[in-house]
Scaffold this motif. Sequence first.
Motif, PDB file in Angstrom:
ATOM      1  N   TRP A   1       5.499  23.397   6.996  1.00 38.93           N
ATOM      2  CA  TRP A   1       4.176  22.977   6.522  1.00 38.93           C
ATOM      3  C   TRP A   1       3.071  23.764   7.262  1.00 38.93           C
ATOM      4  N   LEU A   2       3.189  23.897   8.589  1.00 38.98           N
ATOM      5  CA  LEU A   2       2.155  24.648   9.331  1.00 38.98           C
ATOM      6  C   LEU A   2       2.099  26.088   8.837  1.00 38.98           C
TER       7      LEU A   2
ATOM      8  N   ALA B   1       1.088  15.178  -4.266  1.00 34.13           N
ATOM      9  CA  ALA B   1       2.500  15.366  -3.902  1.00 34.13           C
ATOM     10  C   ALA B   1       3.270  16.018  -5.041  1.00 34.13           C
ATOM     11  N   PHE B   2       4.343  16.732  -4.687  1.00 35.27           N
ATOM     12  CA  PHE B   2       5.257  17.290  -5.698  1.00 35.27           C
ATOM     13  C   PHE B   2       6.562  16.513  -5.646  1.00 35.27           C
ATOM     14  N   ILE B   3       6.961  15.957  -6.762  1.00 32.11           N
ATOM     15  CA  ILE B   3       8.273  15.311  -6.819  1.00 32.11           C
ATOM     16  C   ILE B   3       9.313  16.435  -6.713  1.00 32.11           C
TER      17      ILE B   3
ATOM     18  N   ARG C   1      -4.454  20.537  -2.972  1.00 29.08           N
ATOM     19  CA  ARG C   1      -4.200  19.098  -3.171  1.00 29.08           C
ATOM     20  C   ARG C   1      -2.907  18.666  -2.470  1.00 29.08           C
ATOM     21  N   PHE C   2      -1.918  19.530  -2.517  1.00 24.68           N
ATOM     22  CA  PHE C   2      -0.688  19.197  -1.771  1.00 24.68           C
ATOM     23  C   PHE C   2      -0.983  19.122  -0.270  1.00 24.68           C
ATOM     24  N   HIS C   3      -1.683  20.128   0.233  1.00 21.10           N
ATOM     25  CA  HIS C   3      -1.928  20.138   1.684  1.00 21.10           C
ATOM     26  C   HIS C   3      -2.781  18.940   2.106  1.00 21.10           C
ATOM     27  N   ALA C   4      -3.698  18.520   1.229  1.00 17.76           N
ATOM     28  CA  ALA C   4      -4.511  17.337   1.556  1.00 17.76           C
ATOM     29  C   ALA C   4      -3.616  16.094   1.595  1.00 17.76           C
ATOM     30  N   TRP C   5      -2.680  16.021   0.646  1.00 22.71           N
ATOM     31  CA  TRP C   5      -1.726  14.893   0.642  1.00 22.71           C
ATOM     32  C   TRP C   5      -0.922  14.880   1.947  1.00 22.71           C
ATOM     33  N   ALA C   6      -0.406  16.051   2.301  1.00 22.18           N
ATOM     34  CA  ALA C   6       0.424  16.146   3.513  1.00 22.18           C
ATOM     35  C   ALA C   6      -0.410  15.771   4.751  1.00 22.18           C
ATOM     36  N   ALA C   7      -1.636  16.268   4.806  1.00 21.84           N
ATOM     37  CA  ALA C   7      -2.494  15.971   5.965  1.00 21.84           C
ATOM     38  C   ALA C   7      -2.752  14.473   6.047  1.00 21.84           C
ATOM     39  N   ASP C   8      -2.889  13.842   4.893  1.00 20.62           N
ATOM     40  CA  ASP C   8      -3.137  12.408   4.857  1.00 20.62           C
ATOM     41  C   ASP C   8      -1.919  11.614   5.358  1.00 20.62           C
ATOM     42  N   VAL C   9      -0.742  12.038   4.923  1.00 23.27           N
ATOM     43  CA  VAL C   9       0.491  11.377   5.402  1.00 23.27           C
ATOM     44  C   VAL C   9       0.523  11.419   6.936  1.00 23.27           C
TER      45      VAL C   9
ATOM     46  N   TRP D   1       9.206  16.042  -0.448  1.00 21.84           N
ATOM     47  CA  TRP D   1       9.706  16.534   0.841  1.00 21.84           C
ATOM     48  C   TRP D   1       8.679  17.502   1.437  1.00 21.84           C
ATOM     49  N   PHE D   2       8.472  17.445   2.732  1.00 23.12           N
ATOM     50  CA  PHE D   2       7.583  18.427   3.371  1.00 23.12           C
ATOM     51  C   PHE D   2       8.109  19.846   3.166  1.00 23.12           C
ATOM     52  N   ARG D   3       9.431  20.004   3.236  1.00 25.83           N
ATOM     53  CA  ARG D   3      10.027  21.348   3.095  1.00 25.83           C
ATOM     54  C   ARG D   3       9.804  21.894   1.688  1.00 25.83           C
ATOM     55  N   ASP D   4      10.261  21.164   0.683  1.00 31.70           N
ATOM     56  CA  ASP D   4      10.125  21.637  -0.700  1.00 31.70           C
ATOM     57  C   ASP D   4       8.650  21.849  -1.033  1.00 31.70           C
ATOM     58  N   GLY D   5       7.837  20.839  -0.701  1.00 30.73           N
ATOM     59  CA  GLY D   5       6.419  20.872  -1.077  1.00 30.73           C
ATOM     60  C   GLY D   5       5.705  22.078  -0.474  1.00 30.73           C
ATOM     61  N   SER D   6       6.067  22.422   0.760  1.00 31.58           N
ATOM     62  CA  SER D   6       5.384  23.540   1.425  1.00 31.58           C
ATOM     63  C   SER D   6       5.708  24.863   0.727  1.00 31.58           C
ATOM     64  N   TYR D   7       6.976  25.040   0.349  1.00 28.58           N
ATOM     65  CA  TYR D   7       7.306  26.280  -0.381  1.00 28.58           C
ATOM     66  C   TYR D   7       6.679  26.293  -1.775  1.00 28.58           C
ATOM     67  N   ILE D   8       6.599  25.127  -2.393  1.00 31.40           N
ATOM     68  CA  ILE D   8       5.969  25.070  -3.723  1.00 31.40           C
ATOM     69  C   ILE D   8       4.487  25.449  -3.596  1.00 31.40           C
ATOM     70  N   ALA D   9       3.830  24.904  -2.571  1.00 30.30           N
ATOM     71  CA  ALA D   9       2.404  25.226  -2.374  1.00 30.30           C
ATOM     72  C   ALA D   9       2.228  26.720  -2.098  1.00 30.30           C
ATOM     73  N   TYR D  10       3.122  27.298  -1.304  1.00 28.96           N
ATOM     74  CA  TYR D  10       3.049  28.738  -1.020  1.00 28.96           C
ATOM     75  C   TYR D  10       3.172  29.529  -2.318  1.00 28.96           C
ATOM     76  N   ALA D  11       4.143  29.146  -3.163  1.00 28.03           N
ATOM     77  CA  ALA D  11       4.317  29.860  -4.439  1.00 28.03           C
ATOM     78  C   ALA D  11       3.034  29.750  -5.258  1.00 28.03           C
TER      79      ALA D  11
END
Length: 365
Positions: free
Chosen positions: A129-130, A31-33, A67-75, A45-55
């Motif tokens: 996220w998708l 996860a990203f704080i 790792r972020f996407h795995a965290w999100a998928a787990d949630v 946040w799903f919103r913030d985290g998704s843009y961070i992962a894209y960057a």
Amino acid sequence: MAPAPEMKFPPENLVNRSLELILANQSPSGAFIASPNFPTYAFCWFRDGSYIAYALDLYNQHDASARFHAWAADVISQRVELIQRALQKAAAGQLLSDADILHTRYTLTGQENTATSWENFQLDGFGTWLWALAEHQRLSQQPLSPAMLASARLVADYLVGLWDHPCYDCWEEFGDQIHPHTLAAIYGGLVAYGQLTTDHRHATTTAIRAFLYQKGLAAGRWQKFLGNHQVDASLLAISTPYRLLSPSDPIMISTVQKIEADLCAGGVKRYLADTYYGGGRWILLAAWLGWYWCEVGQPEKAHQLRQWIEAQADERGWLPEQVPLGLNNDSMFAPWVQRWGPVATPLLWSHAEYLILTKMLPEPR
Ligand code: BGC
């Protein structure tokens, strides 16, 4: 020509500093704080985290993004029953409570935060996220794990069932309204999911488009929300990146002209009536507008916005959420500082959007 703004941090180092900050603030869970120094934002946040992962994917940091996407998928995978309940209740026309919906933010270990009340029902982050998951696959050229795909499917089902419900917007406000930005995020997410899996959700994407063209426009521009004819800078995302229409479509051009006229002065405000920390100029929106200018072949404007952002970095190279300049409402700055502390700095999403803009500019850093 305007004189070059004064820089507290060497601009040529801000890409590296942004990557360092993002990676250093990724929790072992993936996860990203949202911001490490602002207690209210000590969540992912799903919103913030998704843009961070894209960057991160744009800068070849695919492992961290994965790792972020795995965290999100787990949630998501831990909430199958909740999703089914939400869909059943929605289909039966029953009211959804806070316990029936996916929350917009989670603790870094993937729990709901029930200690404080929050505007939890926000759908845009799941569409985002998708979209980011599909971008992760495209940019990393790695197949997604079965667990990620299974969770993506659950999210697609959830969005198909709930897309036309009023919910809080990407600024976590106006929960009883329908927001074109949110619908475009859902649209972009479902289209991306269909391209990723061939599990197309055409009926819903077609319905969203038709709905938006019928109800989302006023005077040839997208509206902030249905019935509110102001613009909101988040409307940029309808084309960039969600591609409900092309960035050069006359509707986008007219919307962005209004955003520029009403909200852009150096940095970019969220909307004219915004009073959060007085309603200042946002880093991530300046970068977003720059991203849009890159897409429509106006890199000089994007360059100016990048320069403005770089001038807002402090001596450590940290970017805030917003800069208190030319506030919409001066008297609303102090009450927010008193309530939650100084403006969130660094905000990881600000750094992510700066990275995205810099990648889109033809002139490298
Ligand atoms: C913003 C949201 C954001 C959250 C965490 C809120 O103030 O309005 O868009 O997701 O902060 O950064």
